[in-house]
Design a protein around this motif. Structure first.
Motif, mmCIF file in Angstrom:
data_model
loop_
_atom_site.group_PDB
_atom_site.id
_atom_site.type_symbol
_atom_site.label_atom_id
_atom_site.label_comp_id
_atom_site.label_asym_id
_atom_site.label_seq_id
_atom_site.Cartn_x
_atom_site.Cartn_y
_atom_site.Cartn_z
ATOM 1 N N SER B 221 0.817 -1.359 0.049
ATOM 2 C CA SER B 221 -0.033 -0.107 0.009
ATOM 3 C C SER B 221 0.821 1.310 -0.148
ATOM 4 O O SER B 221 0.465 2.194 -0.718
ATOM 5 C CB SER B 221 -0.759 0.015 1.096
ATOM 6 O OG SER B 221 -0.149 -0.482 2.386
ATOM 7 N N ARG B 224 2.356 1.629 -3.533
ATOM 8 C CA ARG B 224 1.362 2.190 -4.255
ATOM 9 C C ARG B 224 1.162 3.700 -4.306
ATOM 10 O O ARG B 224 0.920 4.322 -5.024
ATOM 11 C CB ARG B 224 0.194 1.288 -4.119
ATOM 12 C CG ARG B 224 -1.058 1.944 -4.909
ATOM 13 C CD ARG B 224 -2.340 1.187 -4.571
ATOM 14 N NE ARG B 224 -3.429 1.942 -5.333
ATOM 15 C CZ ARG B 224 -4.583 1.311 -5.719
ATOM 16 N NH1 ARG B 224 -4.765 0.092 -5.506
ATOM 17 N NH2 ARG B 224 -5.425 2.027 -6.334
ATOM 18 N N HIS B 225 1.210 4.028 -3.048
ATOM 19 C CA HIS B 225 1.030 5.419 -2.863
ATOM 20 C C HIS B 225 2.103 6.285 -3.442
ATOM 21 O O HIS B 225 1.883 7.593 -4.068
ATOM 22 C CB HIS B 225 0.927 5.745 -1.406
ATOM 23 C CG HIS B 225 0.611 7.190 -0.885
ATOM 24 N ND1 HIS B 225 -0.529 7.751 -1.127
ATOM 25 C CD2 HIS B 225 1.578 8.303 -0.613
ATOM 26 C CE1 HIS B 225 -0.300 8.731 -0.897
ATOM 27 N NE2 HIS B 225 0.825 9.372 -0.698
ATOM 28 N N PRO C 263 -2.043 4.621 3.678
ATOM 29 C CA PRO C 263 -2.449 4.634 2.045
ATOM 30 C C PRO C 263 -3.433 3.825 1.781
ATOM 31 O O PRO C 263 -3.247 2.603 2.270
ATOM 32 C CB PRO C 263 -0.647 4.426 1.649
ATOM 33 C CG PRO C 263 0.102 3.918 2.835
ATOM 34 C CD PRO C 263 -0.922 4.043 4.083
ATOM 35 N N SER C 264 -4.305 4.262 1.006
ATOM 36 C CA SER C 264 -5.418 3.287 0.609
ATOM 37 C C SER C 264 -4.980 2.640 -0.568
ATOM 38 O O SER C 264 -4.353 2.631 -1.256
ATOM 39 C CB SER C 264 -6.342 4.356 -0.024
ATOM 40 O OG SER C 264 -7.401 3.551 -0.605
ATOM 41 N N ALA C 269 -4.669 6.405 -5.151
ATOM 42 C CA ALA C 269 -4.053 7.103 -3.908
ATOM 43 C C ALA C 269 -4.079 8.726 -4.295
ATOM 44 O O ALA C 269 -3.451 9.209 -5.318
ATOM 45 C CB ALA C 269 -2.605 6.727 -3.807
ATOM 46 N N SER C 270 -4.334 9.506 -3.421
ATOM 47 C CA SER C 270 -4.346 10.829 -3.604
ATOM 48 C C SER C 270 -3.043 11.435 -3.502
ATOM 49 O O SER C 270 -2.241 10.583 -2.983
ATOM 50 C CB SER C 270 -5.449 11.622 -2.372
ATOM 51 O OG SER C 270 -4.890 11.269 -1.050
ATOM 52 N N LEU C 273 -0.741 12.204 2.025
ATOM 53 C CA LEU C 273 -1.498 11.327 2.955
ATOM 54 C C LEU C 273 -1.499 12.533 4.304
ATOM 55 O O LEU C 273 -1.095 13.537 4.297
ATOM 56 C CB LEU C 273 -0.291 10.533 3.616
ATOM 57 C CG LEU C 273 -0.121 9.201 2.747
ATOM 58 C CD1 LEU C 273 1.039 8.409 3.341
ATOM 59 C CD2 LEU C 273 -1.248 8.162 2.476
#
Lengths: 296, 330, 324
Positions: B221, B224-225, C263-264, C269-270, C273
């Motif tokens: 995750s 991915r971010h 984080p989604s 993802a925006s 965070l």
């Protein structure tokens, strides 16, 4: 990006300087402080007390043979009428200087060889460490005797002989510490940043390896004092009539003296024990004091 | 990210093998661990390349090999047109100014006996980029850049929290003003509430200075971010490389699929309904690698062919590369 | 929970560490119940007291410097907090099994896994070697270790990480404990192995019905496992709710912040965070106000002067915050 934050001297949030903190930490260590006071007393006594009237430690005085401790002779006299107290303090000069000087030498040799072996590893490591093992295998006294015979008996030569044979433990400890430290991430970070090997070794690895080396050095001092005694006994150390704690002890090793004249050998033995203990306490205190992770 | 961007780092057929030896004096090589076994990918300027995989897959070794912190067995690494894979330690020095690393463990990566000002200024002094009088100014600039109060520069690492230490580490790697930074699991050792702070900092710095990252992590995750493209590693090889959107919406390699389905979501309702593809067994020892596809021993879809023949990375639509026999060209 | 039997009742439980340099207040008056067959997740950052609060019940922290200052831990009518060290032994392993974070260090490296497993069983039940070995074998099968008979004779280093954790779980189940404490059992493992272990525990729970306290810093892992989740911060429980409720409707600003800072994996993802500023406090003195106040976005005057108590908002949702 280029706006400097202007800082004044009193802006820094530092608490105390490293040295001051180390001092505070050391002073909290009661045993270490006790050891330091003890050692300073012994050193001061050995250095200053015999400054005058030294000859009572050497002159034969048949009017005062084998006296028990009394007002005139605080620790009595030996079978030649020499003042035991004065001999003890004079002996301290020899024993302490042999202890300290030879250990300074041997620790330097040990750090250098162990440091190189540990940091560079591989073949260098193998050669140096096998050499160290070989030196460790030498029958200590025989080699020391050969060295002293070649160089001639004197205070300096016995220091040298002791140092030449006493560095092996330091080398092994240094190597072990460095083998562990050089795999640590902050050393890898240094390499990644392009910092020179010598700088990494001496200013980043060694300070972290110092505590076991210091503790080991304190043991080595004790060792050196005892070795000096054996050498003196064989006539290869400090030549008589100069007293050292070692030759005072060896001198009274006959059963007769052991049984009837304890005031000659008990103080010398006590002094060795006290000195070694004090140095060990100091070593312990230093280890804590030099570690910035220790809380105040 | 546009595709026509300049390639900054190009890794071609990288191999890093560690010998397994026996004997003390005459070291005999009895085997070798193929930690990295033929890895090729490129990193474009200004992008963040994510490198994910489980422990033992060779992702960290790859990162260290790119910075020449490890000996390379075979292959080339080209940094901005220069082949750095065969440079000597000395020739590597000027390159060190341009490529740096952020380490995983903020407790182990800072020398406990150095104050922050020494830690950050050491590389600057080593490369003679500043003289001692400029030290304080440079360090306070760097510290404010990573969100630390410069007044604390005389303190020691243990007087800071984990997140702050990681900031010190970041300031140190920024000191030489590099273009490319390998981030080796920079948040894995941090508390949850601090992780987001560090990720944001890394992204802000990238925007401000135009850094290029290779972001190594096991946490999908997070990767991915932060990443633009992601490479998935398994047992020393890359099994899939794709843009992040493609990788997450349309994972092709079975291992990638399983990895994605294994990530727990902080949502009990979807968790309960989710059908996971469960992976049997564990990653084989790199000493005894399967002959064919490294994943064939655990792959639920493995064909006989997979056991004998190593699949190569093939490019599919739009920058999506997969190493799997099962995937047919569209 | 519908009026289930209470297995463990913790009341006003406080633990602190007293060293010469400082006193660290690790657990500061927590209250909770664990019901039979329930899985309770305890979530918090390092230093939040989540591990200490559980391990100290069995005196598995070093004491001194650790000390239980007050409170009670009622387990089957006995107050564990008041028991002497030697009286706690029957509870360790027999009544309450423990799964440690790092199975590498939790096992003795020079004794076979089988020997280590039967030791406790033989001591607690005065069973024979044979009986104990049979039990160990059946548990190895239960936790899905292939060729269990030969693996019992293996040493810990011969196990891979995931297998070692399975063996650890089997060992914790040896004496059929009423309750399991799992201290970050999957943190040292890879995601795919973690998923295997979580699945295993879910299965086991169905089969055996033990109560579990699952300690973790990972909100994701807890979500898939726990019936109820408690969030700890600076030694306090700041929120407690059924897991559905907590993840859907987090009420405490800290819980909200934690969930937002992840984080989604779902939506794209925006750019940034949302992070919680500041850092967790070092608890060398007890705070007057809310422990989270210095980092809280919604801090009020009251928060600095008074520590909010854990209060029920709905039937099964408790929050310690003045905003509610």
């Amino acid at each position: 990006m280029k706006e400097h934050v202007v800082l004044h001297k009193n802006d820094f949030v530092t608490g105390d300087s490293f040295l001051r903190k180390a001092l505070i930490r050391f002073s909290r260590h009661r045993l270490a402080v006790f050891g330091l006071i003890m050692l300073l007393c012994i050193i001061a006594g050995s250095v200053f007390y015999p400054m005058k009237n030294q000859n009572i430690a050497f002159d034969l005085n048949f009017l005062a043979i084998s006296q028990k401790p009394n007002a005139g002779h605080w620790l009595g006299t030996d079978e030649l009428g020499r003042d035991v107290f004065m001999r003890l303090l004079l002996g301290g000069r020899v024993s302490l200087s042999v202890g300290f000087v030879s250990v300074i030498f041997s620790t330097c040799i040990g750090i250098l060889l162990g440091g190189i072996a540990g940091y560079f590893g591989g073949k260098t490591d193998m050669i140096i460490m096998r050499f160290t093992d070989t030196v460790m295998c030498f029958p200590f006294l025989i080699i020391a005797m050969i060295l002293v015979v070649i160089l001639g008996p004197s205070l300096w030569n016995s220091m040298l002989a002791i140092a030449m044979l006493n560095w092996t433990s330091t080398a092994r400890i240094t190597r072990g510490e460095i083998l562990y430290l050089r795999e640590r991430q902050f050393i890898e970070a240094d390499r990644c940043l392009g910092i020179r090997d010598s700088k990494i070794l001496f200013s980043h690895i060694l300070p972290n390896a110092l505590s076991p080396i210091i503790v080991n050095a304190t043991f080595n001092i004790a060792n050196a004092i005892m070795t000096e005694a054996s050498l003196s006994f064989l006539g290869l150390g400090v030549p008589l009539p100069t007293p050292s704690w070692g030759n005072i002890l060896q001198d009274s090793s006959s059963l007769y003296k052991l049984q009837t004249m304890p005031w000659i050998w008990i103080p010398a033995g006590l002094m060795i024990a006290l000195t070694v203990l004090s140095i060990n306490f100091i070593g312990d205190g230093l280890r804590d004091a030099l570690d910035p992770k220790m809380n105040l | 990210m546009r595709n026509d961007m300049r390639t900054l780092v190009e890794i071609d057929n990288l191999h890093v093998h560690f010998p397994v030896t026996q004997g003390i004096i005459f070291k005999k090589k009895i085997n070798e661990v193929k930690a990295v076994d033929g890895v090729s990918f490129s990193i474009r300027q200004g992008e963040t390349m994510g490198l994910v995989g489980e422990s033992g897959c060779g992702k960290t070794t790859t990162g260290r090999a790119i910075l020449r912190l490890l000996d390379i067995t075979d292959g080339t690494i080209t940094f901005d047109g220069t082949d750095i894979s065969k440079l000597s330690k000395k020739e590597m020095l000027p390159m060190r100014l341009r490529m740096q690393m952020i380490f995983q463990d903020p407790y182990a990566s800072l020398n406990p006996r150095q104050s922050v000002i020494d830690i950050i200024s050491d590389p600057l002094l080593a490369h003679r980029l500043i003289d001692r009088s400029e030290r304080k100014d440079r360090v306070s600039d760097l510290m404010s850049m990573v969100g630390l109060d410069p007044r604390f520069m005389n303190r020691f690492p243990h007087e800071f929290s984990g997140g702050q230490r990681q900031r010190i580490g970041i300031a140190r790697s920024l000191a030489l003003n590099p273009e490319f930074i390998v981030c080796d699991e920079p948040i894995a050792a941090l508390d949850v509430s601090i992780q987001a702070q560090i990720i944001n900092l890394l992204q802000d710095l990238q925007e401000k200075i135009g850094l290029t990252y290779l972001f190594i992590a096991h946490d999908l995750s997070v990767v991915r971010h932060i990443s633009d493209r992601i490479a998935v590693m398994y047992l020393g090889v890359i099994v899939e490389i794709a843009k992040k959107s493609a990788l997450f919406s349309n994972p092709l390699h079975p291992y990638t699929k399983i990895l994605l389905s294994a990530v727990p979501k902080p949502d009990p309702k979807t968790e309960r309904q989710r059908k996971r593809i469960m992976l049997k067994g564990e990653i084989p020892s790199p000493l005894h690698k399967p002959k064919g596809c490294p994943f064939s021993t655990r792959c639920p879809y493995a064909l006989p062919r997979c056991k004998d023949e190593l699949p190569l990375l093939r490019t599919f639509d739009d920058d999506h590369q997969v190493a799997c026999h099962l995937i047919k060209e569209s | 929970m519908e009026q289930k039997e209470i297995l463990l009742q913790v009341r006003d439980y406080r633990v602190a560490f007293y060293t010469r340099e400082a006193t660290v207040y690790a657990v500061n008056g927590i209250n909770y119940d664990l019901h039979k067959g329930e899985t309770l997740g305890i979530v918090g950052e390092s230093g939040s007291g989540k591990t200490v609060s559980c391990m100290s019940m069995l005196k598995l922290i070093s004491m001194p410097p650790g000390k239980i200052d007050s409170g009670s831990v009622l387990f089957g009518g006995v107050d564990l907090a008041k028991l002497k060290r030697d009286k706690i032994r029957p509870y360790r392993g027999k009544e309450i099994g423990v799964i440690f974070q790092d199975p590498m260090t939790a096992f003795n490296q020079v004794i076979t896994i089988g020997e280590q497993m039967i030791e406790g069983h033989m001591a607690h039940f005065r069973s024979s070697r044979k009986e104990a070995l049979a039990r160990a074998l059946s548990l190895f099968e239960l936790v899905g270790i292939p060729s269990p008979e030969s693996r019992l004779k293996d040493y810990p280093f011969q196990f891979s990480g995931g297998m070692r954790q399975r063996a650890m779980i089997a060992m914790a189940l040896m004496c059929d404990p009423k309750m399991l404490i799992a201290d970050e059992p999957t943190t040292a493992l890879d995601v795919t192995i973690q998923a295997q272990i979580v699945d295993l525990v879910k299965d086991l729970r169905k089969q055996i019905g033990t109560s579990i306290i699952w300690i973790s810093h990972d909100l994701g892992v807890v979500a898939s496992l726990a019936d109820r989740v408690m969030v700890m911060y600076a030694g306090y429980i700041i929120e407690s709710a059924s897991s559905d409720d907590l993840y859907e409707r987090p009420l405490h600003p800290y819980t909200k912040g934690l969930l937002e800072s992840l984080p989604s994996m779902n939506e794209d993802a925006s750019k940034r965070l949302t992070s919680i500023g500041g850092m967790p406090p070092y608890m060398n003195k007890l705070n007057i106000g809310c422990p989270f106040a210095p980092r809280c976005k919604h801090v009020m005057d009251k928060c600095l002067k008074e520590n909010p108590l854990l209060k029920p908002i709905s039937a099964d949702h408790l929050v310690a915050c003045f905003l509610m």
